[in-house]
Design a protein around this motif. Structure first.
Motif, PDB file in Angstrom:
ATOM      1  N   PHE A  38       0.848  -1.191   0.000  1.00 54.31           N
ATOM      2  CA  PHE A  38       0.000   0.000   0.000  1.00 54.31           C
ATOM      3  C   PHE A  38       0.881   1.237   0.000  1.00 54.31           C
ATOM      4  O   PHE A  38       1.926   1.262   0.666  1.00 54.31           O
ATOM      5  N   VAL A  60      -1.840   1.573  -4.623  1.00 52.64           N
ATOM      6  CA  VAL A  60      -1.469   0.166  -4.436  1.00 52.64           C
ATOM      7  C   VAL A  60      -0.374  -0.175  -5.438  1.00 52.64           C
ATOM      8  O   VAL A  60      -0.491   0.132  -6.625  1.00 52.64           O
ATOM      9  N   ARG A 101      -8.542  -8.005  -5.868  1.00 48.73           N
ATOM     10  CA  ARG A 101      -9.549  -6.964  -5.717  1.00 48.73           C
ATOM     11  C   ARG A 101      -9.158  -6.085  -4.554  1.00 48.73           C
ATOM     12  O   ARG A 101      -8.700  -6.592  -3.521  1.00 48.73           O
ATOM     13  N   VAL A 102      -9.333  -4.773  -4.735  1.00 50.13           N
ATOM     14  CA  VAL A 102      -9.065  -3.852  -3.631  1.00 50.13           C
ATOM     15  C   VAL A 102     -10.429  -3.446  -3.070  1.00 50.13           C
ATOM     16  O   VAL A 102     -11.323  -3.061  -3.824  1.00 50.13           O
ATOM     17  N   GLU A 127     -16.066  -2.671  -3.365  1.00 50.01           N
ATOM     18  CA  GLU A 127     -14.912  -2.753  -4.257  1.00 50.01           C
ATOM     19  C   GLU A 127     -14.457  -1.350  -4.627  1.00 50.01           C
ATOM     20  O   GLU A 127     -15.270  -0.466  -4.892  1.00 50.01           O
ATOM     21  N   ARG A 146     -10.274   0.931  -9.989  1.00 51.16           N
ATOM     22  CA  ARG A 146      -8.892   1.211 -10.379  1.00 51.16           C
ATOM     23  C   ARG A 146      -8.877   2.468 -11.242  1.00 51.16           C
ATOM     24  O   ARG A 146      -9.628   2.565 -12.217  1.00 51.16           O
ATOM     25  N   VAL A 195      -8.635  -0.400   4.139  1.00 53.15           N
ATOM     26  CA  VAL A 195      -8.568  -0.977   2.789  1.00 53.15           C
ATOM     27  C   VAL A 195      -7.898  -2.339   2.867  1.00 53.15           C
ATOM     28  O   VAL A 195      -7.009  -2.546   3.701  1.00 53.15           O
ATOM     29  N   ARG A 196      -8.361  -3.237   2.029  1.00 57.21           N
ATOM     30  CA  ARG A 196      -7.739  -4.567   2.010  1.00 57.21           C
ATOM     31  C   ARG A 196      -7.672  -5.090   0.584  1.00 57.21           C
ATOM     32  O   ARG A 196      -8.418  -4.640  -0.291  1.00 57.21           O
ATOM     33  N   ILE A 197      -6.781  -6.045   0.383  1.00 56.18           N
ATOM     34  CA  ILE A 197      -6.648  -6.666  -0.933  1.00 56.18           C
ATOM     35  C   ILE A 197      -6.922  -8.158  -0.785  1.00 56.18           C
ATOM     36  O   ILE A 197      -6.388  -8.805   0.126  1.00 56.18           O
ATOM     37  N   GLN A 239      -4.581  -2.983   4.907  1.00 55.35           N
ATOM     38  CA  GLN A 239      -3.817  -1.744   4.882  1.00 55.35           C
ATOM     39  C   GLN A 239      -3.393  -1.394   6.323  1.00 55.35           C
ATOM     40  O   GLN A 239      -2.331  -0.851   6.541  1.00 55.35           O
TER      41      GLN A 239
END
Ligand SMILES: *Cc1c(COP(=O)(O)O)cnc(C)c1O
Length: 847
Positions: free
Chosen positions: A749, A767, A778-779, A795, A798, A825-827, A846
């Motif tokens: 991140f 990212v 997916r973010v 979601e 981008r 935020v996470r991926i 994140q």
């Protein structure tokens, strides 16, 4: 397999097969549909009334009857016309489209294979122990009613589950009568050329031959495997002799025969199910054999085969405690499955063990069948809403860093097959109100129809039911006392016991400590006062078996029996031994109140309480399992505060007192408060609401429909997609996972910004992907659920590329109802059609 009549699979030289008409009778006798649709009862009663009453097993009647008697009966035009009519109805039902065919004419679902260690279908086929078998049996019957294409796979136990005798001192004795396969309503499964179908399974150092049997359950077939084949060493002939007997090694062998042998059997029969439903983890080795079969067909490696086939597997977990899962020592797995892993699956033992471990590299960790089932399935479910929640908690270790409520386990609440548990008068009552077809499709309107039945009719129905139960209890108890050599006074007393007009409470279930079968005994004096009140008498029926290895459970039985043997208790409480399906039927059809006192949350679902619904019995139960979602004050009574208290004796005492309070202050007064016509109107109101609101919801018809809609249909579609082109999609998934494996660690991140205004919060985050393709993840913007509210998961889009390091800006907007600080935020991995986190558990936060 060619379609044969059940009889043609039998070629028993002792049977009067040459008598014309025998064939038709055999066809009727071998279809377990008679066990719930009583249309053929009269036929067997006419052939041998005494034996029919005793066994309720048409196949035994048919084999025992003399040739003369059979010929005479068949020469009677009325008898033979009845048989012809019944056969014709059977054939019509087999060909007419049922609910499933009408509702899903173009369905991708052609076959579900249903694996279970036990099936409770009929007393005539004692291959069950309790709740798990009950669920399996009732689901098969409902699948038959609805026309769902299911084949089931199980084991045939020579000894089945034990029979219980209670001695005078209250000690349980376990007896194992031999299940003579010739007397069971099953038929050898033969090849079209007449040869008995046998399978060879290789265990370390030797082969085990399995015989296969066929059970007709209405329109559904159940295949049973057993190892009692003459070609086996004596020691191996007994592998399938006892259900839940022996130690871990025997259990492992049984589970290999069930899972691996069961899948091979389907293969040998040319059956290619899209969906494989694992009823509990016992049969999870079917996952391996299914993948192996796909490897053989396509030449794909194991990983690809598993990625393809798992999409068609559904795992239903039934236990609420981690100790309930089967686990095997690594050495045992290596001994029994090491060669199989290497030679057949092309993987190392370490890789195999990893499928059953939380930590693949912990060599001391045992192999957990439930873990294998999760790693090998496309969906997982618990068996009640609460159990879904509990299961998510139990399985969090398999999904590290994921929030508990995102652990991918849903629920389908169990239901019971109403036609199996309703009494004949209940069947009449419901038929009058809702019609004959009421359990054969949707059940949404049944509630309003049954609600129209008037108080008088309902009350007459209940008083007749009480009378039948009291008569049955007297007769069964006196038999039991004769067998245990009790005194003539006691035996005689049993014949006059109880009153059809008194309030009857029932408590019957497995005696396991978590079910707290002795909660009612907490304050014996108070219980005594409740039962012996001369104005408002109460009578109590207890039944239940404890596992032969469970000393604690057996001690609880003894506690009850000793309590009951006190002279002042004898008229008010009885313990009926050998709790089985037949006893359940009588109890659930006649009791006024069904009591259940498990420690929350250890009753995953519970089904016995559902069996009283259709018969007008009312539940008084702990808020656990199904009752936690079924209860409202209109339909019954609840115990507990909806929280967990472990095994705290102080809390047990609180609940015991609450139970007595409920009985004294609510249940008993409501039952005995009558109007001018002698009807307890408040009671009838509650009973009517219980029947109307709960019976349709907790029917197996309802739960099987949920399985179809939530699981079978999507699984069938996913499986077809993944198998196409030799498993191309499966290969892509494995490649994608390999890339993630290599490159996930490169994800970083950068800066995160939030701008808040009246419209909401706008988040932007940088990212960096290294050499990873941004499309493979997916973010998401995420916030935990607070105060029972839903989590927020959105979601992020981008946007522009960054100038360095394969980075992008992601952004999204959320409303300002929650403070921006609650978001993070996470991926997570992303691949079209792949279930996350079930199939890939990676996640990067994140913060
Ligand atoms: C219904 C039934 C069970 C399951 O009852 P629970 O209350 O869910 O444990 C067990 N054994 C028999 C014989 C049953 O009929």
């Amino acid at each position: 397999m060619s379609q044969q009549t059940p009889f043609s699979t039998w070629n028993n030289r002792f049977l009067p097969t040459d008598v014309e008409g025998f064939d038709s009778l055999a066809e009727l006798a071998l279809d377990l549909r008679w066990s719930w649709n009583h249309a053929t009862d009269e036929v067997w009663r006419q052939l041998d009334p005494a034996l029919w009453e005793l066994t309720q097993n048409p196949w035994v009647v048919l084999q025992t009857v003399s040739r003369d008697k059979l010929q005479r009966a068949l020469a009677n035009p009325a008898f033979s016309k009845n048989v012809d009519d019944l056969l014709q109805t059977r054939h019509q039902e087999a060909t007419a489209p049922a609910w499933f065919q009408q509702r899903y004419p173009q369905s991708p679902l052609k076959c579900v294979a249903y694996f279970s260690m036990e099936f409770m279908l009929s007393e005539a086929l004692p291959i069950y122990s309790g709740g798990l078998g009950n669920v399996a049996g009732d689901q098969l019957k409902a699948a038959s009613d609805l026309g769902v294409p299911v084949v089931a796979v199980g084991l045939l136990y020579q000894q089945g589950y034990f029979r219980q005798v209670i001695d005078k001192d209250g000690a349980q004795q376990a007896l194992y009568p031999y299940n003579d396969p010739g007397q069971l309503p099953i038929a050898p499964l033969r090849h079209p050329n007449g040869e008995w179908l046998r399978l060879e399974i290789v265990l370390p150092g030797y082969s085990v031959w399995l015989r296969a049997w066929e059970v007709q359950v209405g329109s559904v077939k159940l295949y049973l495997l057993d190892s009692n084949d003459a070609a086996n060493f004596p020691a191996h002939r007994g592998i399938t002799s006892e259900l839940y007997g022996g130690g871990p090694e025997l259990r492992l062998k049984q589970e290999m025969l069930l899972g691996i042998g069961g899948w091979r059997l389907l293969d040998a029969l040319g059956i290619q199910p899209e969906v494989c439903h694992l009823n509990e983890g016992h049969a999870a080795f079917a996952i391996l054999e299914r993948a192996r079969t796909f490897m053989n067909e396509t030449g794909q490696p194991f990983q690809v085969a598993l990625a393809v086939t798992r999409s068609g597997n559904l795992f239903t977990t039934h236990t609420a405690v981690t100790a309930g899962f089967d686990r095997f020592a690594p050495a045992l797995i290596e001994q029994y499955l090491g060669r199989y892993a290497q030679d057949k699956l092309g993987i190392t033992v370490h890789d195999l063990l990893a499928l059953g471990r939380q930590n693949p590299n912990d060599s001391s960790e045992s192999f957990n069948m439930a873990y294998l089932a999760i790693r090998g399935s496309g969906a997982v479910n618990g068996v009640s809403r609460l159990h879904g929640q509990v299961s998510r908690r139990i399985f969090t270790p398999l999904f590290p860093h994921w929030p508990e409520d995102e652990v991918p386990i849903g629920h389908v609440t169990n239901g019971v097959h109403m036609p199996s548990w309703d009494s004949a008068p209940a069947d009449d009552l419901w038929t009058g109100a809702c019609g004959k077809e009421r359990w054969l499709g949707t059940t949404e309107n049944l509630g309003q129809d049954i609600r129209r039945v008037c108080d008088t009719t309902l009350w007459q129905f209940r008083t007749a039911a009480s009378k039948s139960l009291v008569e049955y209890a007297r007769q069964r108890l006196s038999q039991q006392l004769i067998v245990s050599d009790d005194t003539p006074e006691a035996i005689n007393g049993a014949k006059h016991l109880f009153s059809p007009n008194a309030l009857t409470l029932g408590f019957a279930r497995r005696f396991a400590t978590y079910k707290r079968p002795n909660l009612l005994l907490h304050d014996r004096d108070r219980l005594l006062r409740i039962l012996t009140n001369p104005q408002h008498p109460v009578q109590l029926i207890i039944a239940g078996k404890a596992h032969p290895a469970d000393q604690g459970g057996q001690a609880l039985i003894q506690e009850w029996v000793r309590f009951i043997r006190q002279p002042e208790m004898r008229p008010h409480v009885i313990f009926l031994s050998d709790y089985d399906m037949l006893l359940t039927e009588h109890l659930v059809q006649g009791v006024d109140v069904w009591i259940n006192t498990p420690r929350r949350p250890w009753e995953a679902c519970g089904t016995s309480g559902m069996k009283v619904l259709v018969n007008g019995g009312i539940n008084l139960s702990e808020l656990d399992g199904w009752w936690a979602e079924a209860y409202n004050p209109e339909v019954g009574w609840a115990l507990g505060d909806g929280q967990e208290h472990g095994e705290d004796p102080a809390w047990d005492a609180v609940e015991a007192n609450a139970l007595y309070d409920l009985l004294e202050q609510e249940v008993i007064p409501e039952f005995y408060t009558r109007n001018d016509s002698g009807i307890p109107t408040a009671w009838i109101k509650r009973m009517r609401e219980s029947m109307a609101q709960l019976t349709p919801r907790f029917s197996a018809t309802h739960s099987v429909r949920e399985y179809i809609e939530q699981h079978y249909l999507p699984a069938a579609t996913a499986y077809r997609d993944r198998t196409a082109n030799n498993g191309e999609v499966g290969k892509q998934i494995v490649d994608w996972q390999h890339t993630l494996q290599d490159k996930w660690a490169l994800l970083r991140f950068g800066e995160i910004k939030v701008v808040s205004d009246a419209q909401g919060h706008t988040f932007t985050v940088e990212v960096f992907f290294g050499s990873l393709d941004p499309k493979s993840v997916r973010v998401e913007l995420y916030a935990n659920g607070v105060n029972g509210g839903n989590r927020s998961r959105q979601e992020m889009k981008r946007g522009q590329p960054l100038t360095t390091g394969n980075g992008y800006i992601f952004n999204t907007q959320v409303s300002a109802t929650r403070p921006a600080t609650e978001y993070t935020v996470r991926i997570i991995p992303y691949c079209d059609g792949v279930a996350i986190p079930l199939e890939d558990t990676r996640i990067l936060w994140q913060r």
